[in-house]
Design a protein around this motif. Sequence first.
Motif, PDB file in Angstrom:
ATOM      1  N   TYR A 174       0.818  -1.218   0.000  1.00  0.00           N
ATOM      2  CA  TYR A 174       0.000   0.000   0.000  1.00  0.00           C
ATOM      3  C   TYR A 174       0.856   1.274   0.000  1.00  0.00           C
ATOM      4  N   VAL A 175       2.101   1.168   0.483  1.00  0.00           N
ATOM      5  CA  VAL A 175       2.966   2.351   0.567  1.00  0.00           C
ATOM      6  C   VAL A 175       3.193   2.938  -0.825  1.00  0.00           C
ATOM      7  N   LYS A 176       3.358   2.072  -1.816  1.00  0.00           N
ATOM      8  CA  LYS A 176       3.533   2.538  -3.204  1.00  0.00           C
ATOM      9  C   LYS A 176       2.267   3.256  -3.685  1.00  0.00           C
ATOM     10  N   SER A 217      -0.782   8.403  -4.950  1.00  0.00           N
ATOM     11  CA  SER A 217      -1.875   9.353  -4.689  1.00  0.00           C
ATOM     12  C   SER A 217      -1.330  10.679  -4.186  1.00  0.00           C
ATOM     13  N   ALA A 218      -0.311  10.615  -3.319  1.00  0.00           N
ATOM     14  CA  ALA A 218       0.290  11.839  -2.782  1.00  0.00           C
ATOM     15  C   ALA A 218       0.928  12.667  -3.900  1.00  0.00           C
ATOM     16  N   GLN A 219       1.599  11.998  -4.829  1.00  0.00           N
ATOM     17  CA  GLN A 219       2.262  12.733  -5.916  1.00  0.00           C
ATOM     18  C   GLN A 219       1.253  13.459  -6.802  1.00  0.00           C
ATOM     19  N   ILE A 220       0.091  12.859  -7.022  1.00  0.00           N
ATOM     20  CA  ILE A 220      -0.956  13.529  -7.820  1.00  0.00           C
ATOM     21  C   ILE A 220      -1.365  14.830  -7.137  1.00  0.00           C
ATOM     22  N   MET A 221      -1.571  14.765  -5.820  1.00  0.00           N
ATOM     23  CA  MET A 221      -1.943  15.963  -5.068  1.00  0.00           C
ATOM     24  C   MET A 221      -0.832  17.005  -5.112  1.00  0.00           C
ATOM     25  N   ASN A 239      -8.290  19.299  -0.638  1.00  0.00           N
ATOM     26  CA  ASN A 239      -7.221  18.637  -1.406  1.00  0.00           C
ATOM     27  C   ASN A 239      -6.824  17.310  -0.765  1.00  0.00           C
ATOM     28  N   VAL A 240      -6.609  17.351   0.540  1.00  0.00           N
ATOM     29  CA  VAL A 240      -6.159  16.157   1.253  1.00  0.00           C
ATOM     30  C   VAL A 240      -7.259  15.097   1.275  1.00  0.00           C
ATOM     31  N   SER A 241      -8.519  15.509   1.410  1.00  0.00           N
ATOM     32  CA  SER A 241      -9.638  14.557   1.406  1.00  0.00           C
ATOM     33  C   SER A 241      -9.711  13.795   0.086  1.00  0.00           C
ATOM     34  N   LEU A 242      -9.519  14.494  -1.006  1.00  0.00           N
ATOM     35  CA  LEU A 242      -9.517  13.828  -2.310  1.00  0.00           C
ATOM     36  C   LEU A 242      -8.373  12.830  -2.421  1.00  0.00           C
ATOM     37  N   MET A 243      -7.220  13.217  -1.894  1.00  0.00           N
ATOM     38  CA  MET A 243      -6.051  12.335  -1.942  1.00  0.00           C
ATOM     39  C   MET A 243      -6.267  11.073  -1.101  1.00  0.00           C
ATOM     40  N   THR A 244      -6.796  11.237   0.131  1.00  0.00           N
ATOM     41  CA  THR A 244      -7.027  10.061   0.981  1.00  0.00           C
ATOM     42  C   THR A 244      -8.151   9.190   0.419  1.00  0.00           C
ATOM     43  N   LEU A 245      -9.133   9.807  -0.235  1.00  0.00           N
ATOM     44  CA  LEU A 245     -10.193   9.027  -0.889  1.00  0.00           C
ATOM     45  C   LEU A 245      -9.600   8.213  -2.044  1.00  0.00           C
ATOM     46  N   MET A 304       0.206   8.931   6.716  1.00  0.00           N
ATOM     47  CA  MET A 304       0.662  10.246   7.165  1.00  0.00           C
ATOM     48  C   MET A 304       2.164  10.405   6.957  1.00  0.00           C
ATOM     49  N   LYS A 305       2.927   9.362   7.223  1.00  0.00           N
ATOM     50  CA  LYS A 305       4.379   9.424   7.028  1.00  0.00           C
ATOM     51  C   LYS A 305       4.734   9.618   5.553  1.00  0.00           C
ATOM     52  N   VAL A 306       4.067   8.851   4.691  1.00  0.00           N
ATOM     53  CA  VAL A 306       4.345   8.932   3.262  1.00  0.00           C
ATOM     54  C   VAL A 306       4.039  10.333   2.731  1.00  0.00           C
ATOM     55  N   VAL A 307       2.856  10.837   3.057  1.00  0.00           N
ATOM     56  CA  VAL A 307       2.410  12.120   2.496  1.00  0.00           C
ATOM     57  C   VAL A 307       3.273  13.274   3.010  1.00  0.00           C
ATOM     58  N   ILE A 308       3.547  13.297   4.324  1.00  0.00           N
ATOM     59  CA  ILE A 308       4.308  14.428   4.870  1.00  0.00           C
ATOM     60  C   ILE A 308       5.746  14.397   4.346  1.00  0.00           C
ATOM     61  N   ALA A 309       6.310  13.207   4.185  1.00  0.00           N
ATOM     62  CA  ALA A 309       7.682  13.104   3.674  1.00  0.00           C
ATOM     63  C   ALA A 309       7.768  13.643   2.247  1.00  0.00           C
TER      64      ALA A 309
END
Length: 515
Positions: free
Chosen positions: A156-158, A163-167, A186-192, A469-474
């Motif tokens: 799932y990390v990949k 998804s994070a890169q699209i945002m 923005n973040v809601s769309l990414m997590t969805l 959270m770790k993936v997105v913030i990094a």
Amino acid sequence: CSSWSNCTWPKSKLFVLLFSALSLVLVLYKLTILIVSRKDVLRYTKAFPGPPPNFLFGNMLEFKQDGTDLDKIVDWGKQYPYAYPLWFGPSICFINAHHPDYVKSILTSTGPKDEFGYGFLESWIGGGLLLSKGQKWFRHRRLLTPGFHYDVLKPYVKLMSESAQIMLDKWEKFANTNEVFELFENVSLMTLDTILKCAFSCNSNCQTESGTNAYIKAVFELSSLINLRLRMFPYHSDLIFHLSPHGFRYRKACKVAHSHTGKQEVIQKRKAALKEDSELNRIQAKRYLDFLDILLSARDEKQQSLSVQDVQAEVDTFMFEGHDTTSSGLSFLLYCLARHPEHQRMCREEVTTVLEGKDTMEWEDLNKIPYTTMCIKESLRLYPPVPGIARKLTKPMTFSDGRTLPAGARVGTSVYALHRNSTVWENPEVFDPLRFLPENISKRSPHAFVPFSAGPRNCIGQNFAMNEMKVVIALALKRYQLIEDPAYKPNIVGRLILRSLNGIHIRIKPVDLNG
């Protein structure tokens, strides 16, 4: 009567009188139950002083829905140590705990979620893991736990990185113009987007479609309406709420939410594909196991699987909890780091060292960013995505100070007030990640920090959420510098999850790799 026409009026009158009499009896019956129930509650709450309630609306009139309500909960916690009664109507009262000693007693018990409040969610998310109780909850928890094993979470990390890169690509326009923008949507769309990939192997275009996403809009509407039901005593009645304009809006929003998660043909088609015992291994070799694979393949000790209705309820629960709570946690984390550039800089240095020029996070990287993890936890302390938890006692409970509550009593944990309790946390309003150094953690009760609840009913998806959270913030810190705009301060409210009435706004600019 000589004819039918002559008897029509008297019969109509009799019907009206009978209906009125029955209505009066029903009202008196309900009133009697309410008064008896109120007396019982008053008896066992006598040992717990608290803010004086209004007879009909309890303490709900104190809450103005203007961004100050959670501060009021914290202030009451200073005035009434450990716990105090919080009234939601004439007879609905929770002993609201905000100290680790009380929270430990509540969360380590096996008591179910309270049907008041949580019951308002059932027509939306069904009887899944969040709302179920007893043997059904125990069975579902046991069947779903393998779905959150690290072997399942690893691929799932990949997907989270994608998804994070699209945002973050979408954010380039804000970085180039120095424009203030709102994070939460923005973040809601990414997590969805992430949850659709991880739950159903569905590659949606929700982040790049124009307009407001219908599912996210429906979830926001449902959360607001449930919060309204909690606060308005007449709406505690299913009938009154159903007949009201708000009830109509609730059913309409439910229909929209279910149209995104209630695709029975998808469930049936996947179920047929998983009939062979070896299918799971073949799928894992080809791609990865998603949440639907786990649900449909789960078997108990009698080799019984979950029913289609049970699968649907778990899908609805996972969709809501897996995207909305994480978007709250991530949005406030980005805001915290924008407000505290010194901590942001240290996180960025750590992330840059770990990534070594890579544009994506990998499973092995997640445990190599301890300072960033401490910042995530400190943000979750100040802004817990789920600000409160409610339970109903199935047996008497005695607390650390000797006060007791009987079976049937309603108890709540104010996570927000617990995390800002000045008897537990020094300078609780200050953002200080060093609170989560191992030597500092060891000095505190493990129940002082419960963003994912605790005990047997803790959040089954907490590792999934922390990983995201770790993936997105990094990845965000690698590309952008987050900048606070003092003109935009969030007005925080609890609407099932922690939200801001006026959104969460920041500025960004590209990271200068040379400086």
